[in-house]
Design a protein around this motif. Structure first.
Motif, PDB file in Angstrom:
ATOM      1  N   ASP A 134     -40.760  60.833 -62.358  1.00  0.00           N
ATOM      2  CA  ASP A 134     -40.197  60.095 -63.487  1.00  0.00           C
ATOM      3  C   ASP A 134     -38.696  59.915 -63.361  1.00  0.00           C
ATOM      4  OD1 ASP A 134     -42.718  59.999 -65.156  1.00  0.00           O
ATOM      5  OD2 ASP A 134     -42.502  62.153 -64.886  1.00  0.00           O
ATOM      6  N   LEU A 135     -38.018  60.899 -62.787  1.00  0.00           N
ATOM      7  CA  LEU A 135     -36.578  60.838 -62.558  1.00  0.00           C
ATOM      8  C   LEU A 135     -36.298  61.378 -61.163  1.00  0.00           C
ATOM      9  CD1 LEU A 135     -35.287  62.275 -65.961  1.00  0.00           C
ATOM     10  CD2 LEU A 135     -35.034  59.913 -65.199  1.00  0.00           C
ATOM     11  N   ARG A 136     -35.229  60.877 -60.537  1.00  0.00           N
ATOM     12  CA  ARG A 136     -34.879  61.296 -59.182  1.00  0.00           C
ATOM     13  C   ARG A 136     -33.375  61.538 -59.089  1.00  0.00           C
ATOM     14  NH1 ARG A 136     -38.760  57.864 -59.537  1.00  0.00           N
ATOM     15  NH2 ARG A 136     -37.225  56.307 -60.158  1.00  0.00           N
ATOM     16  N   TYR A 137     -33.012  62.667 -58.465  1.00  0.00           N
ATOM     17  CA  TYR A 137     -31.615  63.006 -58.212  1.00  0.00           C
ATOM     18  C   TYR A 137     -31.526  63.554 -56.795  1.00  0.00           C
ATOM     19  CZ  TYR A 137     -31.300  62.668 -63.283  1.00  0.00           C
ATOM     20  OH  TYR A 137     -31.360  62.212 -64.586  1.00  0.00           O
ATOM     21  N   CYS A 138     -30.356  63.414 -56.164  1.00  0.00           N
ATOM     22  CA  CYS A 138     -30.235  63.881 -54.787  1.00  0.00           C
ATOM     23  C   CYS A 138     -28.802  64.280 -54.461  1.00  0.00           C
ATOM     24  CB  CYS A 138     -30.710  62.809 -53.811  1.00  0.00           C
ATOM     25  SG  CYS A 138     -29.595  61.376 -53.657  1.00  0.00           S
ATOM     26  N   THR A 139     -28.629  64.912 -53.311  1.00  0.00           N
ATOM     27  CA  THR A 139     -27.294  65.172 -52.795  1.00  0.00           C
ATOM     28  C   THR A 139     -26.781  63.895 -52.135  1.00  0.00           C
ATOM     29  OG1 THR A 139     -28.230  65.970 -50.710  1.00  0.00           O
ATOM     30  CG2 THR A 139     -27.708  67.628 -52.387  1.00  0.00           C
ATOM     31  N   ALA A 140     -25.473  63.778 -52.047  1.00  0.00           N
ATOM     32  CA  ALA A 140     -24.874  62.569 -51.478  1.00  0.00           C
ATOM     33  C   ALA A 140     -25.276  62.374 -50.018  1.00  0.00           C
ATOM     34  CB  ALA A 140     -23.346  62.630 -51.601  1.00  0.00           C
ATOM     35  N   GLU A 141     -25.455  63.493 -49.287  1.00  0.00           N
ATOM     36  CA  GLU A 141     -25.779  63.375 -47.859  1.00  0.00           C
ATOM     37  C   GLU A 141     -27.281  63.399 -47.580  1.00  0.00           C
ATOM     38  OE1 GLU A 141     -25.242  67.810 -48.583  1.00  0.00           O
ATOM     39  OE2 GLU A 141     -24.325  65.947 -49.249  1.00  0.00           O
ATOM     40  N   ALA A 142     -28.106  63.360 -48.603  1.00  0.00           N
ATOM     41  CA  ALA A 142     -29.549  63.278 -48.385  1.00  0.00           C
ATOM     42  C   ALA A 142     -29.871  62.025 -47.557  1.00  0.00           C
ATOM     43  CB  ALA A 142     -30.281  63.220 -49.727  1.00  0.00           C
ATOM     44  N   VAL A 143     -30.961  62.097 -46.808  1.00  0.00           N
ATOM     45  CA  VAL A 143     -31.353  60.975 -45.945  1.00  0.00           C
ATOM     46  C   VAL A 143     -32.764  60.524 -46.328  1.00  0.00           C
ATOM     47  CG1 VAL A 143     -31.811  60.214 -43.592  1.00  0.00           C
ATOM     48  CG2 VAL A 143     -29.924  61.791 -44.043  1.00  0.00           C
ATOM     49  N   PHE A 144     -32.894  59.229 -46.609  1.00  0.00           N
ATOM     50  CA  PHE A 144     -34.175  58.641 -46.998  1.00  0.00           C
ATOM     51  C   PHE A 144     -34.649  57.663 -45.915  1.00  0.00           C
ATOM     52  CE2 PHE A 144     -32.005  59.831 -50.839  1.00  0.00           C
ATOM     53  CZ  PHE A 144     -32.982  60.211 -51.745  1.00  0.00           C
ATOM     54  N   SER A 145     -35.959  57.505 -45.808  1.00  0.00           N
ATOM     55  CA  SER A 145     -36.511  56.463 -44.937  1.00  0.00           C
ATOM     56  C   SER A 145     -37.962  56.201 -45.298  1.00  0.00           C
ATOM     57  CB  SER A 145     -36.433  56.871 -43.457  1.00  0.00           C
ATOM     58  OG  SER A 145     -37.100  55.926 -42.640  1.00  0.00           O
ATOM     59  N   VAL A 146     -38.279  54.924 -45.489  1.00  0.00           N
ATOM     60  CA  VAL A 146     -39.681  54.509 -45.608  1.00  0.00           C
ATOM     61  C   VAL A 146     -40.134  54.286 -44.165  1.00  0.00           C
ATOM     62  CG1 VAL A 146     -41.285  52.875 -46.664  1.00  0.00           C
ATOM     63  CG2 VAL A 146     -39.108  53.387 -47.790  1.00  0.00           C
ATOM     64  N   LYS A 147     -40.481  55.358 -43.501  1.00  0.00           N
ATOM     65  CA  LYS A 147     -40.540  55.391 -42.040  1.00  0.00           C
ATOM     66  C   LYS A 147     -41.860  54.929 -41.433  1.00  0.00           C
ATOM     67  CE  LYS A 147     -39.025  58.398 -38.273  1.00  0.00           C
ATOM     68  NZ  LYS A 147     -38.474  59.718 -37.922  1.00  0.00           N
ATOM     69  N   GLU A 148     -42.880  54.738 -42.243  1.00  0.00           N
ATOM     70  CA  GLU A 148     -44.217  54.509 -41.697  1.00  0.00           C
ATOM     71  C   GLU A 148     -44.283  53.364 -40.699  1.00  0.00           C
ATOM     72  OE1 GLU A 148     -44.930  56.728 -45.552  1.00  0.00           O
ATOM     73  OE2 GLU A 148     -43.526  55.229 -44.777  1.00  0.00           O
ATOM     74  N   VAL A 149     -43.538  52.284 -40.946  1.00  0.00           N
ATOM     75  CA  VAL A 149     -43.615  51.127 -40.052  1.00  0.00           C
ATOM     76  C   VAL A 149     -43.157  51.487 -38.643  1.00  0.00           C
ATOM     77  CG1 VAL A 149     -41.278  50.227 -40.516  1.00  0.00           C
ATOM     78  CG2 VAL A 149     -43.131  48.641 -39.931  1.00  0.00           C
ATOM     79  N   ASN A 150     -42.272  52.483 -38.523  1.00  0.00           N
ATOM     80  CA  ASN A 150     -41.815  52.924 -37.202  1.00  0.00           C
ATOM     81  C   ASN A 150     -42.878  53.714 -36.460  1.00  0.00           C
ATOM     82  OD1 ASN A 150     -39.311  51.782 -37.676  1.00  0.00           O
ATOM     83  ND2 ASN A 150     -38.416  53.674 -38.455  1.00  0.00           N
ATOM     84  N   LEU A 151     -43.911  54.146 -37.171  1.00  0.00           N
ATOM     85  CA  LEU A 151     -45.000  54.915 -36.575  1.00  0.00           C
ATOM     86  C   LEU A 151     -46.276  54.078 -36.485  1.00  0.00           C
ATOM     87  CD1 LEU A 151     -44.406  58.252 -38.520  1.00  0.00           C
ATOM     88  CD2 LEU A 151     -43.721  57.721 -36.168  1.00  0.00           C
ATOM     89  N   ALA A 152     -46.123  52.752 -36.602  1.00  0.00           N
ATOM     90  CA  ALA A 152     -47.256  51.822 -36.519  1.00  0.00           C
ATOM     91  C   ALA A 152     -48.254  52.048 -37.651  1.00  0.00           C
ATOM     92  CB  ALA A 152     -47.957  51.923 -35.164  1.00  0.00           C
ATOM     93  N   ILE A 153     -47.726  52.397 -38.828  1.00  0.00           N
ATOM     94  CA  ILE A 153     -48.568  52.638 -40.001  1.00  0.00           C
ATOM     95  C   ILE A 153     -48.084  51.763 -41.155  1.00  0.00           C
ATOM     96  CG2 ILE A 153     -49.290  54.367 -41.715  1.00  0.00           C
ATOM     97  CD1 ILE A 153     -48.706  56.506 -39.594  1.00  0.00           C
TER      98      ILE A 153
END
Length: 275
Positions: A134-153
């Protein structure tokens, strides 16, 4: 309370309605296994039904929030499927994907608000979980990636369905098709997270403060607000207004309303009963 192997449930203050649900495979960067998916679903159901729980903070132990699917366990399962008859292998794979989807959707379907507290990597399945919160918070240096396409998924656990509603369709398309990494600061600019913090400690303290603020409010109103917001995504404005009118017809005239009015009149903090 059930003894889990891949997650931990903690209540730091015995008088608090805030519970911590931690992914707990730190040596594996909290990658997602079949066991973890099952435990996550059962834990959320248990927390949902626990009257002491008002808000849930979802986080990860160790250096990362979640590095996605455990590729070793996935590869082993994939090899078994390849050796099976094509039709039956496909049917089994669909059931397994649906089961994993159900575990992620359990975050969204939990009546109590779930807040994602993200540090380190939030990759692939980690984004699936975050977008279901419902809510999202993170550190400034957190790393995100919608990575599936890089794995042929093709990402199949909820990001492609939920991310566009959070950051906008065009931005979601760019992130999903490139699979690129982006920082916590960019996540804030995109609207994926509500705020960033300079360190993990500041993040945890800040999120606890936010969670305690929500937990201090009427449980009926909080549960109703989450339910109406989620339902309204799929309704027209007129339908959404009708839905909330029906909801409030069943819950508005409550002891919580009387307590809120009394507390305001006497300039004190309200004390609401458990749900």
């Amino acid at each position: 309370m059930e003894d889990y192997k891949s997650i931990k449930i903690e209540r730091q203050n015995p008088n608090s309605g805030v519970f911590h649900l931690r992914l707990h495979r730190p040596s594996h960067y909290n990658t997602l296994t079949t066991e973890l998916f099952g435990e996550l679903r059962r834990a959320l159901s248990s927390l949902d039904q626990n009257p002491d729980v008002r808000v849930i903070i979802l986080s990860g132990s160790g250096k990362h929030f979640c590095a996605g699917i455990d590729l070793k366990s996935t590869a082993s399962n994939f090899e078994n499927l390849l050796s099976s008859e094509r039709g039956r292998a496909g049917e089994r794979l669909r059931r397994e994907v649906k089961a994993m989807q159900d575990s992620i959707t359990a975050i969204e379907e939990c009546r109590k608000p779930v807040i994602a507290c993200i540090h380190g990597g939030c990759i692939g399945g980690g984004v699936d979980m975050a977008t279901a919160c419902d809510l999202r918070y993170c550190t400034a240096e957190a790393v995100f990636s919608v990575k599936e396409v890089n794995l042929a998924i093709t990402a199949d656990l909820g990001t492609l369905q939920r991310l566009p509603g959070i950051v906008g369709f065009g931005k979601a398309v760019e992130l999903a098709l490139t699979g690129r990494e982006f920082s916590g600061l960019e996540a804030k600019e995109l609207g994926l997270v509500s705020a960033t913090f300079a360190s993990k400690m500041e993040l945890e303290n800040g999120v606890i403060k936010i969670a305690e603020e929500i937990a201090s409010k009427s449980p009926l109103a909080v549960v109703g607000t989450k339910a109406v917001l989620l339902k309204s995504r799929d309704l027209t404005v007129e339908q959404g207004l009708d839905y909330v009118a029906t909801w409030n017809s069943g819950t508005l005239l409550s002891a919580d309303l009387k307590e809120a009015i009394s507390a305001r009149a006497h300039k004190r903090n309200p004390a609401f009963s458990k749900l």
